[in-house]
Motif scaffolding. Structure first.
Motif, PDB file in Angstrom:
ATOM      1  N   ASP A  42       0.826  -1.207   0.000  1.00  0.00           N
ATOM      2  CA  ASP A  42       0.000   0.000   0.000  1.00  0.00           C
ATOM      3  C   ASP A  42       0.862   1.261   0.000  1.00  0.00           C
ATOM      4  N   LYS A  43       1.971   1.240   0.725  1.00  0.00           N
ATOM      5  CA  LYS A  43       2.898   2.385   0.740  1.00  0.00           C
ATOM      6  C   LYS A  43       3.587   2.520  -0.617  1.00  0.00           C
ATOM      7  N   ALA A  44       3.946   1.402  -1.227  1.00  0.00           N
ATOM      8  CA  ALA A  44       4.596   1.423  -2.541  1.00  0.00           C
ATOM      9  C   ALA A  44       3.646   1.976  -3.605  1.00  0.00           C
ATOM     10  N   LEU A  45       2.376   1.570  -3.569  1.00  0.00           N
ATOM     11  CA  LEU A  45       1.396   2.091  -4.522  1.00  0.00           C
ATOM     12  C   LEU A  45       1.213   3.593  -4.358  1.00  0.00           C
ATOM     13  N   THR A  46       1.192   4.067  -3.114  1.00  0.00           N
ATOM     14  CA  THR A  46       1.064   5.503  -2.867  1.00  0.00           C
ATOM     15  C   THR A  46       2.276   6.255  -3.408  1.00  0.00           C
ATOM     16  N   ASP A  47       3.460   5.727  -3.175  1.00  0.00           N
ATOM     17  CA  ASP A  47       4.677   6.381  -3.677  1.00  0.00           C
ATOM     18  C   ASP A  47       4.682   6.456  -5.198  1.00  0.00           C
TER      19      ASP A  47
END
Length: 128
Positions: A42-47
């Motif tokens: 989820d953090k990678a998708l946001t980045d």
């Protein structure tokens, strides 16, 4: 009596996706892949969503494909997925040119690259 089933190329708690023929240099693509390594999905998708790099949209599509593979093909929990590996490779290079002064020829190389993203399911105690 048919053939034996092919063994899985990744571990039981992993899934992966590959994008080939991305029209960018491997060096530029690696900067984006480096940004998401070892992060929760989820953090990678946001980045990737808010990145200014043009190729980030293609890497995001690949990551979403890896997540879908994990969920649908391997029955992994999406909330516990982490980007275990993200590596970049070369693909073909188109050779183009431009006429220059005094009968010379300016070489223009248009490289393609590919990215492979592997996601792994880890428990809650391993993420912290």
């Amino acid at each position: 009596m048919g053939k034996d089933k092919n063994p899985r190329r990744v571990a039981e708690n992993e899934a992966m996706a590959v994008s080939r023929m991305l029209r960018t240099s491997p060096q530029k693509l690696n900067l984006v892949a480096q940004m998401i390594r070892n992060k929760p999905v989820d953090k990678a998708l946001t980045d990737l969503t808010f990145s200014k790099k043009r190729v980030a949209a293609d890497v995001k599509k690949t990551l979403q494909s890896a997540i879908a593979n994990a969920e649908n093909n391997h029955n992994l929990d999406v909330d516990e997925l982490v980007v275990a590996e993200a590596w970049v490779g070369k693909n073909l290079t188109m050779k183009r040119g431009r006429p220059r002064a005094r009968g010379r020829f300016g070489k223009i190389l248009k490289p393609f690259a590919q990215v492979t993203i592997k996601v792994r399911q880890v428990g809650e105690e391993e993420q912290a």
